[in-house]
Scaffold this motif. Structure first.
Motif, mmCIF file in Angstrom:
data_model
loop_
_atom_site.group_PDB
_atom_site.id
_atom_site.type_symbol
_atom_site.label_atom_id
_atom_site.label_comp_id
_atom_site.label_asym_id
_atom_site.label_seq_id
_atom_site.Cartn_x
_atom_site.Cartn_y
_atom_site.Cartn_z
ATOM 1 N N ARG A 96 -3.332 8.927 6.066
ATOM 2 C CA ARG A 96 -3.804 9.743 4.946
ATOM 3 C C ARG A 96 -4.505 8.831 3.956
ATOM 4 N N SER A 97 -5.617 9.294 3.417
ATOM 5 C CA SER A 97 -6.443 8.429 2.575
ATOM 6 C C SER A 97 -6.186 8.607 1.093
ATOM 7 N N ARG A 98 -5.500 9.667 0.711
ATOM 8 C CA ARG A 98 -5.417 9.974 -0.724
ATOM 9 C C ARG A 98 -4.008 10.365 -1.148
ATOM 10 N N SER A 99 -3.756 10.181 -2.446
ATOM 11 C CA SER A 99 -2.557 10.737 -3.043
ATOM 12 C C SER A 99 -2.873 12.176 -3.447
ATOM 13 N N GLY A 100 -1.965 12.812 -4.150
ATOM 14 C CA GLY A 100 -2.184 14.199 -4.546
ATOM 15 C C GLY A 100 -1.344 15.141 -3.713
ATOM 16 N N MET A 114 0.841 -1.195 0.000
ATOM 17 C CA MET A 114 0.000 0.000 0.000
ATOM 18 C C MET A 114 0.882 1.254 0.000
ATOM 19 N N PRO A 115 0.338 2.390 -0.462
ATOM 20 C CA PRO A 115 1.105 3.641 -0.400
ATOM 21 C C PRO A 115 1.571 3.916 1.023
ATOM 22 N N PRO A 116 2.828 4.295 1.215
ATOM 23 C CA PRO A 116 3.361 4.466 2.576
ATOM 24 C C PRO A 116 2.683 5.550 3.392
ATOM 25 N N TYR A 117 2.029 6.533 2.748
ATOM 26 C CA TYR A 117 1.350 7.569 3.532
ATOM 27 C C TYR A 117 0.131 7.023 4.265
ATOM 28 N N THR A 118 -0.367 5.855 3.857
ATOM 29 C CA THR A 118 -1.507 5.273 4.564
ATOM 30 C C THR A 118 -1.117 4.812 5.971
ATOM 31 N N LYS A 119 0.182 4.632 6.218
ATOM 32 C CA LYS A 119 0.625 4.199 7.552
ATOM 33 C C LYS A 119 0.308 5.246 8.611
ATOM 34 N N VAL A 121 -4.669 17.427 10.486
ATOM 35 C CA VAL A 121 -4.010 17.226 11.785
ATOM 36 C C VAL A 121 -2.853 16.249 11.629
ATOM 37 N N ARG A 122 -3.087 15.165 10.899
ATOM 38 C CA ARG A 122 -2.031 14.170 10.709
ATOM 39 C C ARG A 122 -0.864 14.737 9.910
ATOM 40 N N LEU A 123 -1.159 15.580 8.924
ATOM 41 C CA LEU A 123 -0.082 16.231 8.181
ATOM 42 C C LEU A 123 0.735 17.118 9.127
#
Length: 271
Positions: free
Chosen positions: A164-168, A156-161, A181-183
């Motif tokens: 975050r739900s989306r790319s872009g 899976m995309p590493p940002y999902t760890k 908040v997570r960013l």
């Protein structure tokens, strides 16, 4: 019938569906061209994910917009940040570069919509571009996409760890409050850069914000972030109690089953 002059193009967004489609089609279409429209404002995890995909494909993903990223068009549009009602980013950073790359050649464009999705892709109206939907044609659903990513080793995309739900773009205005908040927690430097775009628009005197009805300076106040987190957890518990059937994006964002999800987002950015 393909006489050999038709180009086969698959656009990667940095999201799971287009990644899985690239893996799925690798041996089916050996002459596939893989492209990624680079806004130059992507998460570092997105670039990492593209490298993983390239390693599996054994082929370079062609980057579009190498010289004209978000900031160029931000200046062209008079320092007016994009929004759901001003989606110049999709037009100028995704669609136009794709159509310029394609030109007038006959092209089959491979789109990663799944069989368990009712939404339709954002398709070019150019007559030389024919969209196809292999996952829908072959009945592939979310579980199949996750299996493709897992068994390939791409994952899976590493940002999902970090939820975050989306790319872009890291400042995508379709982000939910909890994702901002997570960013802030995982990439405070990028959060600060996003904040810097929230300036007064000279033409109207209005201050446009990324997050609806709330500036990032307001959102990052400790008490406000705590409230967003508490609401997020409350929604998660409510969904468990209701046995809600959620999309993956809703799960990550902690949304209700009847709440906003990726149906509203730019598909060319998120698939």
């Amino acid at each position: 019938m393909d006489d050999g002059s038709t180009r086969h193009v698959l656009s990667l967004s940095g999201g799971k569906d287009s990644a899985a489609l690239a893996i799925y089609m690798r041996d089916r279409v050996p002459n596939m061209e893989y492209i990624f429209s680079d806004t130059l404002k992507e998460l570092p995890e997105t670039y990492e994910y593209l490298e993983r995909i390239e390693d599996y494909l054994g082929k370079r993903v062609h980057r579009l917009n190498a010289d004209l990223g978000f900031d160029h068009w931000y200046d062209v549009y008079g320092a007016m940040i994009p929004s759901n009602h001003r989606r110049w980013c999709t037009k100028m950073l995704k669609l136009k570069p794709f159509e310029q790359f394609v030109g007038d050649d006959p092209v089959v464009n491979y789109v990663g919509l799944r069989a368990d999705e009712s939404r339709s892709g954002y398709i070019s109206h150019k007559p030389n571009i024919k969209p196809v939907y292999p996952f829908q044609e072959d009945g592939k659903k979310l579980a199949d996409i996750e299996d493709i990513l897992r068994t390939s080793g791409v994952g899976m995309p590493p940002y999902t760890k970090w939820g975050r739900s989306r790319s872009g773009c890291y400042f995508c205005f379709y982000q939910q409050k909890i994702e901002w908040v997570r960013l802030r927690e995982h990439h405070p430097d990028l959060f600060e850069k996003a904040k810097a775009y929230e300036t007064t628009y000279a033409a109207s005197g209005n201050t446009f914000t990324w997050s609806e009805r709330e500036s990032l300076a307001e959102l990052e106040r400790p008490e406000r972030m705590a409230a967003i987190k508490a609401d997020h957890e409350k929604r998660k518990r409510r969904n468990v109690e209701r046995g809600a059937n959620l999309t993956l994006a809703q799960v990550f964002a902690g949304q209700d089953a009847d709440g906003e999800d990726d149906q509203a987002a730019c598909l060319i950015c998120t698939l």
